[in-house]
Design an enzyme around this catalytic site. Sequence first.
Site, mmCIF file in Angstrom:
data_model
loop_
_atom_site.group_PDB
_atom_site.id
_atom_site.type_symbol
_atom_site.label_atom_id
_atom_site.label_comp_id
_atom_site.label_asym_id
_atom_site.label_seq_id
_atom_site.Cartn_x
_atom_site.Cartn_y
_atom_site.Cartn_z
ATOM 1 N N ALA A 315 68.549 79.964 35.561
ATOM 2 C CA ALA A 315 68.652 78.986 34.500
ATOM 3 C C ALA A 315 67.472 78.893 33.851
ATOM 4 O O ALA A 315 66.285 79.552 34.231
ATOM 5 C CB ALA A 315 68.647 77.647 35.685
ATOM 6 N N GLY A 317 64.300 77.669 31.587
ATOM 7 C CA GLY A 317 63.188 76.571 31.949
ATOM 8 C C GLY A 317 62.331 77.305 32.673
ATOM 9 O O GLY A 317 62.492 78.938 33.169
ATOM 10 N N THR A 318 61.189 76.857 32.936
ATOM 11 C CA THR A 318 60.008 77.520 33.770
ATOM 12 C C THR A 318 60.258 77.833 35.141
ATOM 13 O O THR A 318 60.835 76.943 35.916
ATOM 14 C CB THR A 318 58.729 76.711 33.651
ATOM 15 O OG1 THR A 318 58.522 76.230 32.241
ATOM 16 C CG2 THR A 318 57.578 77.264 34.200
ATOM 17 N N PRO A 319 60.331 78.988 35.638
ATOM 18 C CA PRO A 319 60.527 79.411 37.185
ATOM 19 C C PRO A 319 59.787 78.569 38.053
ATOM 20 O O PRO A 319 58.436 78.139 37.776
ATOM 21 C CB PRO A 319 60.290 80.969 37.108
ATOM 22 C CG PRO A 319 60.322 81.310 35.930
ATOM 23 C CD PRO A 319 59.638 80.172 34.905
ATOM 24 N N GLY A 320 60.082 77.944 39.032
ATOM 25 C CA GLY A 320 59.670 77.106 40.084
ATOM 26 C C GLY A 320 58.763 77.915 41.064
ATOM 27 O O GLY A 320 59.425 79.090 41.267
ATOM 28 N N MET A 321 57.989 77.201 41.567
ATOM 29 C CA MET A 321 57.215 77.727 42.616
ATOM 30 C C MET A 321 57.737 77.612 44.121
ATOM 31 O O MET A 321 57.629 78.314 44.962
ATOM 32 C CB MET A 321 55.561 77.372 42.852
ATOM 33 C CG MET A 321 54.957 77.561 41.671
ATOM 34 S SD MET A 321 53.186 77.107 41.585
ATOM 35 C CE MET A 321 53.238 75.236 41.358
ATOM 36 N N LYS A 336 70.001 75.499 43.431
ATOM 37 C CA LYS A 336 68.758 75.813 43.842
ATOM 38 C C LYS A 336 68.564 75.932 45.050
ATOM 39 O O LYS A 336 68.819 75.636 46.322
ATOM 40 C CB LYS A 336 68.024 74.286 43.690
ATOM 41 C CG LYS A 336 68.342 73.728 42.302
ATOM 42 C CD LYS A 336 67.866 72.160 42.056
ATOM 43 C CE LYS A 336 66.314 72.219 41.892
ATOM 44 N NZ LYS A 336 65.818 71.014 41.632
ATOM 45 N N ASP A 371 71.324 62.747 41.370
ATOM 46 C CA ASP A 371 72.008 63.126 42.804
ATOM 47 C C ASP A 371 71.971 64.406 43.135
ATOM 48 O O ASP A 371 72.448 65.409 42.007
ATOM 49 C CB ASP A 371 73.476 62.380 42.729
ATOM 50 C CG ASP A 371 74.028 62.358 43.960
ATOM 51 O OD1 ASP A 371 73.293 62.154 44.933
ATOM 52 O OD2 ASP A 371 75.199 62.466 44.214
#
Length: 570
Positions: A315, A317-321, A336, A371
């Site tokens: 997706a 956006g900034t990759p999540g940690m 996710k 949600d």
Amino acid sequence: MSASAPRLAAVIRDSFEDYHARFAEITARARRRFETRDWVAARADAVERIALYDQCVAECILRLEAMLQDRARDHDLWVRIRAEYAALIEDLIDQELFKTFYNTLTRRFFRTHGVDPAIEFVALDIEPTDAITHPVARHSYAVSELKPVETFARVLADYRFDVPYAHRTRCAAAIAVRLQDDLAHWGENPLRSIELLDTVFYRERRAYLVGRVLGEHRFSPCVIALVNDERGLRADTVLTRRADVAHLFGTSRSYFHADLPTVGDAVVFLRTLLPHKPIDEIYTVLGRAKQGKTERYRTFFRHFQAHPNEQLVHAEGTPGMVMVVFTLPSYPLVFKLIRDRFAYPKRMSRRDVEDKYSMVFQLDRIGRLLDTQSYRSLRFPRARFSPALREELLRHCALSVSEEGDDLVIDLCYVQRRLRPLNLYLREQPAEAARLAALDYGQAIRDMACNNIFPGDMLLKNFGVSRHGRAVFYDYDELCMITDCNFREYPKATTMEEALADEPWFQVDPGDVFPEKFPQFLGLPAAQAKALQAVHGDLFRVEWWQALQARLRVGDYPDTPPYPDSMRLA
């Protein structure tokens, strides 16, 4: 001798009907909560009702295990049970709810990866609600051109409460004026009639009369919001724009308590008001979260199969940690998965992350948290993942992803509606649109705070912008309660070394929050940061947070209506 297929099918049907009755019992309390302004009990009811489904499934499983004994996983027997069950429910309006309950049982008995159409109900190629022709119960009123106030006074009189209206005629007049103003573009005398569902919808501190207004050749949604506060029972607003009604029925709020005798016919009616809202979201906002999950799965995989050459990709956006997030570009969902390990400075465990998402599922999301639905044992063809995504999932999400032949099986993932990340949105918009988005970001933080929610990580990348332009928070791994935080003044430096230090020179405990430091890490451009400070400067003052904490700790939650003050009736 073990139980027969017909008897087992009847037990499953009866178990769902028991769940349905208990669901209705909790839902029916909403009227009394509204009349007595017992908002604390209303919150408790919402949590109790959410937990009820799994509770009833567990009870049914225990009963079936006692009857089945060593045949609990007899596949051929379950094929026969499915056929018997289908015959029992074939004439019911809400047969899709019955089917979902049955599928939940089989998946827990067999721990199915993907779907097993021999023992499950699967209908990826049709829209089941299309077969519902039963009209939902409603009141209909002809609106007199000469006496519209009398019509709306009668409308309010037909929806009886055990508390009187502060002034019913004034409310009726305000409703009539608002509708005449909103529908003036329909021409002279635009309003011919109004239809409202028999069932009153309750949520948070409001009761809603839901329906539509009809002109000579067109119609529009019509939702009348009622409040019961220190000024008494009265009409608070009328919503006729689809965007406003879609927001009211959005998945960033808690579920309605609407004591509907049957659900499918109400869903069909609501789809006429909101034709662009996915059917899964309508089921979900009516409190039928499990059915919402089923419909979301059905519609996504129907689309997925119809686009066989499109790949799942990371997706934007900034990759999540904490999470790996992927999407199918042509479909507005994100998936996710929790990473096996979290980069510094994240200190939570996998269990902590799961608990945060579970907590949000039970919260009043106040229009500012998406949600999120959890899915287990999803099966995708391995070739449908882009090489980069497939490699990352197998390397960094091995606790959630496994290979089975030509497929990847995902043990646990969270599914949300896809929004445009706020940090990207702000770069793409002209100056005024970016300023308004930054202000709504501040309002989102304020709204969440008023419902005892602190986002923890307030970076722009953790917020998205909905199709209606609202800032919504969607990254929950550091979310916590306002009442669990310790809001502090940032100590003043006493030496040059302290003033120039990269890290705090004083003790910082878990839960410590320093509001005056928020502007330093939000990442807003100077013009947007200045606008945010001018409108939402309270967010950077420790006194505001401490005063709010004091209110929340005694159960005094500020009212946060799902529409702006400018839309309230005079």
